[in-house]
Write an enzyme that holds these catalytic residues in place. Sequence first.
Site, short mmCIF file in Angstrom:
data_model
loop_
_atom_site.label_atom_id
_atom_site.label_comp_id
_atom_site.label_asym_id
_atom_site.label_seq_id
_atom_site.Cartn_x
_atom_site.Cartn_y
_atom_site.Cartn_z
N CYS B 98 -26.30 13.84 30.96
CA CYS B 98 -25.68 14.10 29.76
C CYS B 98 -24.29 13.77 29.83
O CYS B 98 -23.44 14.38 30.71
CB CYS B 98 -25.87 15.57 29.23
N CYS B 102 -21.35 13.20 22.60
CA CYS B 102 -21.91 12.91 21.42
C CYS B 102 -21.93 14.24 20.45
O CYS B 102 -22.20 13.91 19.13
CB CYS B 102 -23.46 12.46 21.63
N THR B 189 -21.79 22.22 25.32
CA THR B 189 -21.43 20.98 26.23
C THR B 189 -20.09 20.62 26.46
O THR B 189 -19.58 20.33 25.22
CB THR B 189 -22.49 20.00 25.86
N GLU B 256 -22.44 23.32 30.42
CA GLU B 256 -22.33 24.16 29.38
C GLU B 256 -21.49 25.03 29.49
O GLU B 256 -21.15 25.58 30.68
CB GLU B 256 -23.61 24.57 28.76
N HIS B 291 -27.72 14.57 15.77
CA HIS B 291 -27.68 14.85 17.07
C HIS B 291 -29.18 14.72 17.38
O HIS B 291 -29.25 14.01 18.49
CB HIS B 291 -27.24 16.44 16.93
N TYR B 295 -31.12 11.98 20.84
CA TYR B 295 -31.75 12.21 21.97
C TYR B 295 -32.68 10.84 22.16
O TYR B 295 -33.09 10.66 23.23
CB TYR B 295 -32.66 13.26 21.69
N CYS B 298 -29.83 8.59 24.20
CA CYS B 298 -29.50 9.08 25.51
C CYS B 298 -30.79 9.57 26.57
O CYS B 298 -30.65 8.91 27.84
CB CYS B 298 -28.61 10.34 25.51
N GLU B 442 -33.12 20.98 28.63
CA GLU B 442 -32.28 20.37 27.62
C GLU B 442 -32.99 19.66 26.72
O GLU B 442 -32.58 19.45 25.59
CB GLU B 442 -31.17 19.59 28.56
C1 LIG Z 1 -28.41 21.83 27.84
C2 LIG Z 1 -28.12 22.32 26.37
C3 LIG Z 1 -27.17 22.05 25.88
C4 LIG Z 1 -26.55 22.39 24.56
N1 LIG Z 1 -25.49 22.06 23.86
C5 LIG Z 1 -24.89 22.38 22.83
C6 LIG Z 1 -23.66 22.14 22.18
O1 LIG Z 1 -23.05 21.41 22.70
N2 LIG Z 1 -23.30 22.75 21.14
C7 LIG Z 1 -24.17 23.96 20.29
O2 LIG Z 1 -23.66 24.13 19.32
N3 LIG Z 1 -25.47 24.08 20.95
C8 LIG Z 1 -25.85 23.44 22.18
N4 LIG Z 1 -26.94 24.02 22.61
C9 LIG Z 1 -27.77 24.88 22.07
C10 LIG Z 1 -29.00 24.70 21.46
O3 LIG Z 1 -28.84 24.14 19.97
C11 LIG Z 1 -30.00 25.76 21.44
O4 LIG Z 1 -30.20 26.06 22.66
C12 LIG Z 1 -31.10 25.93 20.40
O5 LIG Z 1 -30.77 25.76 19.25
C13 LIG Z 1 -32.08 26.97 20.79
O6 LIG Z 1 -31.41 28.19 20.80
P1 LIG Z 1 -31.47 29.08 22.03
O7 LIG Z 1 -31.17 28.33 23.39
O8 LIG Z 1 -30.57 30.30 22.02
O9 LIG Z 1 -32.85 29.63 22.31
P2 LIG Z 1 -33.57 30.98 21.04
O10 LIG Z 1 -32.97 31.04 19.86
O11 LIG Z 1 -33.57 32.34 21.87
O12 LIG Z 1 -34.87 30.29 20.98
C14 LIG Z 1 -36.18 30.66 21.99
C15 LIG Z 1 -37.34 30.47 21.06
O13 LIG Z 1 -37.27 31.43 19.84
C16 LIG Z 1 -37.51 30.88 18.64
N5 LIG Z 1 -36.59 31.32 17.78
C17 LIG Z 1 -35.24 31.61 17.70
N6 LIG Z 1 -34.93 32.03 16.53
C18 LIG Z 1 -36.01 32.33 15.80
C19 LIG Z 1 -36.07 32.73 14.48
N7 LIG Z 1 -35.24 33.42 13.74
N8 LIG Z 1 -37.27 32.93 13.83
C20 LIG Z 1 -38.50 32.25 14.77
N9 LIG Z 1 -38.42 31.69 15.81
C21 LIG Z 1 -36.96 31.89 16.67
C22 LIG Z 1 -37.09 29.27 18.81
O14 LIG Z 1 -37.81 28.50 17.98
C23 LIG Z 1 -37.60 29.26 20.70
O15 LIG Z 1 -39.11 28.84 20.46
C24 LIG Z 1 -27.30 23.35 23.94
C25 LIG Z 1 -28.56 23.94 24.52
C26 LIG Z 1 -28.87 23.44 25.70
C27 LIG Z 1 -30.03 23.88 26.33
#
Ligand SMILES: Cc1cc2nc3c(=O)[nH]c(=O)nc-3n(C[C@H](O)[C@H](O)[C@H](O)COP(=O)(O)OP(=O)(O)OC[C@H]3O[C@@H](n4cnc5c(N)ncnc54)[C@H](O)[C@@H]3O)c2cc1C
Lengths: 106, 509
Positions: B98, B102, B189, B256, B291, B295, B298, B442
């Site tokens: 990564c 972006c 990130t 991150e 965004h 994917y 990249c 990711e």
């Molecule tokens: C490597 C990496 C880079 C990233 N970089 C960025 C970045 O640069 N900027 C940024 O802003 N974000 C970034 N993210 C965040 C990314 O958008 C989130 O990981 C993603 O939105 C999921 O949130 P979470 O990881 O907190 O998982 P969770 O929200 O805990 O999700 C876990 C599970 O619960 C479910 N879930 C969550 N909320 C609900 C709900 N309300 N109702 C029903 N189901 C639900 C999800 O669908 C999933 O199956 C990055 C993530 C990763 C892994």
Amino acid sequence: MYTIGLRYCGGCNPQIDRTRVVKDLREGLAKLQTAVDITTDRSRAVDLLLLINGCEHACLEEDYSERDGPIISVEGLMVDRRPVEEDDIPDILIRKILDMMSSSSH
Amino acid sequence: MMNGKEYIESLRGLNREVYFLGRKIKNVVDEPMFQPHIHTAAMTYELAHEPEYQEIMTAVSHVTGERINRFTHIHHSIDDLVKKVRMMRLLGQKTGTCFQRCVGLDGLNAVYVTSYDIDQKYGTDYHERFRDYLLQVQENDWMPSGAMTDARGDRSRRPSMQQHPDAYLHIKERLDDGIIVSGMKAHITGAVNSHEILVMPTRTMSEEDADFALSFALPADTEGVSYIFSRQTNDTRRLDGVLDGGNPKYGIVGGEAVIVFKDVFVPWERVFMAGEYDFTTELVETFAGYHRSNYGGCKVGLADVVIGGSNWIAEAHGVERSSHIVDKLTDMIAMAETCWSCTLACSYEGHKTPSGAYNIHPLLANVTKLNITRMVYEWMRLAQDIAGGKIITLPSEKDLENPEIRETLFECFAGKQGFSPLDIIRMLRLIENMSVGAGLPEAMHGAGSPAAQKIMIARRSGIEKKMELAKTVAGINRDDYFERIIGKDETTHWNEVKKKLRGRETEIY
Ligand SMILES: Cc1cc2nc3c(=O)[nH]c(=O)nc-3n(C[C@H](O)[C@H](O)[C@H](O)COP(=O)(O)OP(=O)(O)OC[C@H]3O[C@@H](n4cnc5c(N)ncnc54)[C@H](O)[C@@H]3O)c2cc1C
């Protein structure tokens, strides 16, 4: 008579019923007794071009991007890049057409 | 425009508060744990200076008319959208990981589009402020991190209902000259090696969450902002030497961090949304669309690297002609190119927004990312299959350097004649890095979890129109075009057909 050139996009995956929009538009203009001629004949000179694109990608806009003269463009659920409801499109078009007609007659 | 070296040097001027592995990191730029990520981001600067990549890596600013790095550009045509994803694939190919920049690019475009629409409704001047900010980003060639995801605590509760008020970044106070904000953004990130932070809300907000409907930008070393850098798979191998890291130059995922905002002052000129909760859906969905489309660029660039690596290992092991290996490599290529097709399609099917900027096709962008959440796992599974178990059982670089056992180990890991055992180990380590570790989740969660894509796909599928199509073909709705072909109404037509068939029924049965 005020002439509107009507162009349809190819209609591959439209978000709206394009022919219904045009039918309702024709009926709406007729009800207002507005003297307009809507034509799909590409060889005719027209006062206004009405582009009926089925979606926001709006293929027709590329074709007519160089054109001088007024254009109204339906882009699926947008008219001239403003989000709209499908049912409101004919009325929005009527308003725009009447505006253009009055500004062209001044 | 900065080049790679100048970008790295530009980070030295920022004095930010960063924590990692229980320590406060004073010198971010020279910290070996961060350096691979910094090198990767530097590639986004370096390639913009190479004539052979300028067509993709640079663009002409619609604000100044100057040539700028495409990572600071607002897309103004379909061609821009297409070149954006070509740039993503190119950088994935060059780094195998990564390259971080972006997120900020998508944030810039999403805020540009949404701030315009807010102003149209409320007569505010957010868009003007944002254009001024954008000008600074372009002129200084800044890399802003894109900070959308809040900590979010109990996902079932709205932001204003959380036990911890800082679970979502929010406005604490409104002053004449700006706002005071507090809260946390997680998983951000490139956060410790960006010049700026561009903040966006993480979800749709309702009226009671108006103080969480917030977008602004700040210099990365603003007082009250601190960073806690995250761990990645096998990260401390970077401290053991070179080889074991797998991709020692560019690392794994984007590096991150949690960003903590404690009573931080943001001047009004850098605020682009402050309470307009009715535009949070637009901002989140616009950002997510851009965004998610990336994917398919990249991660396909990464696939190019891992497919090449898998083929090379198959050759080194003398199995490259085996039919199941050829079949697996072909599957990997087909999946990668499927994702590439999706992202090209969502770019070519893009559209102009009221702001004049171009947006991708949202439905197709979500389909792109949903495919990525599945196919990356599948092509990495096949890479592991082809590479063999050694990707997780190789001895360490230190043992390879030990004269007592070095030759024995090289014998053990030798392949076909003509392939150096050290190169074989290098390639296996790269495949381990790319297929075993953090790159997989990711692909799953970056840009939103699969459920988020499904919601967008369902919402934009036009299911009502599809039912009308089915009803027309089934004969429930009137089929005007069919009637024109047959020259009469359908009922008359079928009555006539039935009449004609009457004589033939007896012939058949
Ligand atoms: C490597 C990496 C880079 C990233 N970089 C960025 C970045 O640069 N900027 C940024 O802003 N974000 C970034 N993210 C965040 C990314 O958008 C989130 O990981 C993603 O939105 C999921 O949130 P979470 O990881 O907190 O998982 P969770 O929200 O805990 O999700 C876990 C599970 O619960 C479910 N879930 C969550 N909320 C609900 C709900 N309300 N109702 C029903 N189901 C639900 C999800 O669908 C999933 O199956 C990055 C993530 C990763 C892994």
